[in-house]
Design a protein around this motif. Structure first.
Motif, short mmCIF file in Angstrom:
data_model
loop_
_atom_site.label_atom_id
_atom_site.label_comp_id
_atom_site.label_asym_id
_atom_site.label_seq_id
_atom_site.Cartn_x
_atom_site.Cartn_y
_atom_site.Cartn_z
N GLY A 130 1.25 69.64 6.64
CA GLY A 130 0.49 69.78 7.89
C GLY A 130 -0.50 68.65 8.13
N LYS A 131 -1.07 68.13 7.05
CA LYS A 131 -2.00 67.00 7.17
C LYS A 131 -1.25 65.71 7.44
CE LYS A 131 -6.23 68.13 4.67
NZ LYS A 131 -5.95 69.35 3.89
N ARG A 132 -0.16 65.49 6.69
CA ARG A 132 0.56 64.22 6.77
C ARG A 132 1.45 64.11 8.00
NH1 ARG A 132 3.96 63.76 2.85
NH2 ARG A 132 3.70 65.82 2.00
N LEU A 133 2.02 65.23 8.42
CA LEU A 133 2.90 65.22 9.60
C LEU A 133 2.33 66.18 10.65
CD1 LEU A 133 6.34 65.23 7.75
CD2 LEU A 133 5.34 63.31 8.96
N ASN A 134 1.10 65.93 11.01
CA ASN A 134 0.36 66.79 11.94
C ASN A 134 1.03 66.80 13.32
OD1 ASN A 134 -2.41 66.94 13.89
ND2 ASN A 134 -2.18 68.41 12.25
N MET A 135 1.26 68.01 13.84
CA MET A 135 1.87 68.21 15.17
C MET A 135 3.14 67.37 15.35
SD MET A 135 -1.35 68.81 17.74
CE MET A 135 -2.25 67.30 17.53
N TYR A 136 4.02 67.43 14.36
CA TYR A 136 5.20 66.57 14.32
C TYR A 136 6.50 67.31 14.69
CZ TYR A 136 8.42 63.07 12.38
OH TYR A 136 9.41 62.14 12.22
N PHE A 137 6.57 68.60 14.36
CA PHE A 137 7.85 69.32 14.46
C PHE A 137 7.94 70.22 15.69
CE2 PHE A 137 7.22 68.34 9.97
CZ PHE A 137 8.44 67.78 9.64
N ASP A 138 9.15 70.24 16.29
CA ASP A 138 9.42 71.16 17.41
C ASP A 138 9.58 72.59 16.92
OD1 ASP A 138 9.80 69.10 19.55
OD2 ASP A 138 11.47 68.50 18.24
N ARG A 139 10.18 72.73 15.74
CA ARG A 139 10.47 74.04 15.18
C ARG A 139 10.19 74.01 13.68
NH1 ARG A 139 10.59 74.70 19.91
NH2 ARG A 139 12.24 75.59 21.18
N ILE A 140 9.63 75.11 13.18
CA ILE A 140 9.38 75.21 11.74
C ILE A 140 9.81 76.58 11.23
CG2 ILE A 140 7.63 75.22 9.89
CD1 ILE A 140 6.02 73.20 11.55
N LEU A 141 10.58 76.56 10.15
CA LEU A 141 10.91 77.78 9.43
C LEU A 141 10.14 77.77 8.12
CD1 LEU A 141 12.51 80.39 8.93
CD2 LEU A 141 14.33 78.99 7.97
N LEU A 142 9.28 78.77 7.95
CA LEU A 142 8.59 78.95 6.68
C LEU A 142 9.09 80.25 6.06
CD1 LEU A 142 6.56 78.50 4.42
CD2 LEU A 142 4.76 79.37 5.93
N ASP A 143 10.11 80.11 5.23
CA ASP A 143 10.63 81.25 4.47
C ASP A 143 9.92 81.17 3.12
OD1 ASP A 143 12.52 83.47 4.29
OD2 ASP A 143 13.47 82.28 2.73
N ALA A 182 2.02 74.67 7.75
CA ALA A 182 3.13 74.71 8.71
C ALA A 182 2.60 74.75 10.14
CB ALA A 182 4.02 75.93 8.44
N TYR A 183 1.59 75.57 10.36
CA TYR A 183 1.01 75.69 11.70
C TYR A 183 0.46 74.34 12.17
CZ TYR A 183 -1.70 77.43 15.64
OH TYR A 183 -2.20 77.63 16.89
N ASN A 184 -0.18 73.61 11.27
CA ASN A 184 -0.72 72.29 11.62
C ASN A 184 0.37 71.25 11.86
OD1 ASN A 184 -3.43 73.05 11.54
ND2 ASN A 184 -3.54 72.77 9.33
N ALA A 185 1.53 71.45 11.26
CA ALA A 185 2.65 70.50 11.43
C ALA A 185 3.43 70.75 12.72
CB ALA A 185 3.59 70.61 10.24
N LEU A 186 3.12 71.86 13.40
CA LEU A 186 3.86 72.26 14.60
C LEU A 186 3.31 71.59 15.84
CD1 LEU A 186 6.14 74.33 15.36
CD2 LEU A 186 4.30 75.96 15.84
N LYS A 187 4.22 71.06 16.68
CA LYS A 187 3.81 70.47 17.96
C LYS A 187 3.26 71.57 18.87
CE LYS A 187 7.20 66.73 18.49
NZ LYS A 187 8.48 66.36 19.12
#
Length: 195
Positions: A130-143, A182-187
């Protein structure tokens, strides 16, 4: 196509399989052990992947589209990533992460075997993504990794020996850190599924 080939071999081997009513490209096999299915040519050549239906559900809630950038944060052994590649016709960018090296080897093996070229495997600490790829992903699955309590057998002392309150507390803390990351990595406007 591929489905017909699979059905033909199953019929030839007298294995009863039915299409799942909701899940695309999923067959339900009854009265056969997984070890029987692993002997099939279609398994050896990566034309089928064996997993529980419950494992195929989380990707369905992501509203996946081709060209999206997708993160599978705790991906090994890769069944959900492979299903996401299938749902996006192998045309999304799926970053499949697993911090455990042995599990990641299995992930890489499955990706290669299934020919899922849209999946890139990497081994990062999920808590830092989340820190390194902040707001980077369109979709995230955290299983998220869990305690496995759902698989405990009450009448088996061996099964219960792996359970402890401390294990639950550690798992809970890790899940919260992964969730925040994960939340921080989400666009903005992206979709995340936590399962």
């Amino acid at each position: 196509g591929n489905q017909n080939e699979v059905m033909e071999e199953l019929m030839k081997e007298k294995i009863k399989a039915v299409n799942h009513s909701i899940i695309k490209n999923a067959f339900i096999v009854k009265d056969k052990k997984e070890s029987d299915l692993r002997k099939l040519e279609v398994y050896k050549y990566g034309k089928i992947y064996i997993q529980n239906i419950s494992s195929m559900l989380p990707p369905l809630f992501l509203d996946l589209k081709e060209e999206q950038v997708i993160l599978d944060m705790c991906a090994a052994p890769g069944g959900k990533s492979l299903y996401m590649a299938d749902l996006t016709n192998n045309k999304a960018i799926i970053m499949a992460n697993d911090v455990n090296e042995i599990r990641r080897e299995r992930l890489n093996y499955n990706i290669e075997k299934q020919g899922a070229s849209s999946i890139i495997a990497f081994g990062s600490d999920g808590c830092t993504i989340g820190k390194r790829l902040n707001m980077y992903f369109d979709r995230i699955l955290l299983d998220a990794p869990c305690t496995g309590e759902g698989t405990l057998k009450i009448n088996s002392s061996k099964s219960l020996s792996s359970w402890s309150k401390r294990k639950i507390e550690l798992s809970s803390r890790l899940q919260k850190r992964l969730f925040d990351s994960a939340y921080n990595a989400l666009k903005p406007g992206g979709i995340m599924v936590y399962s």
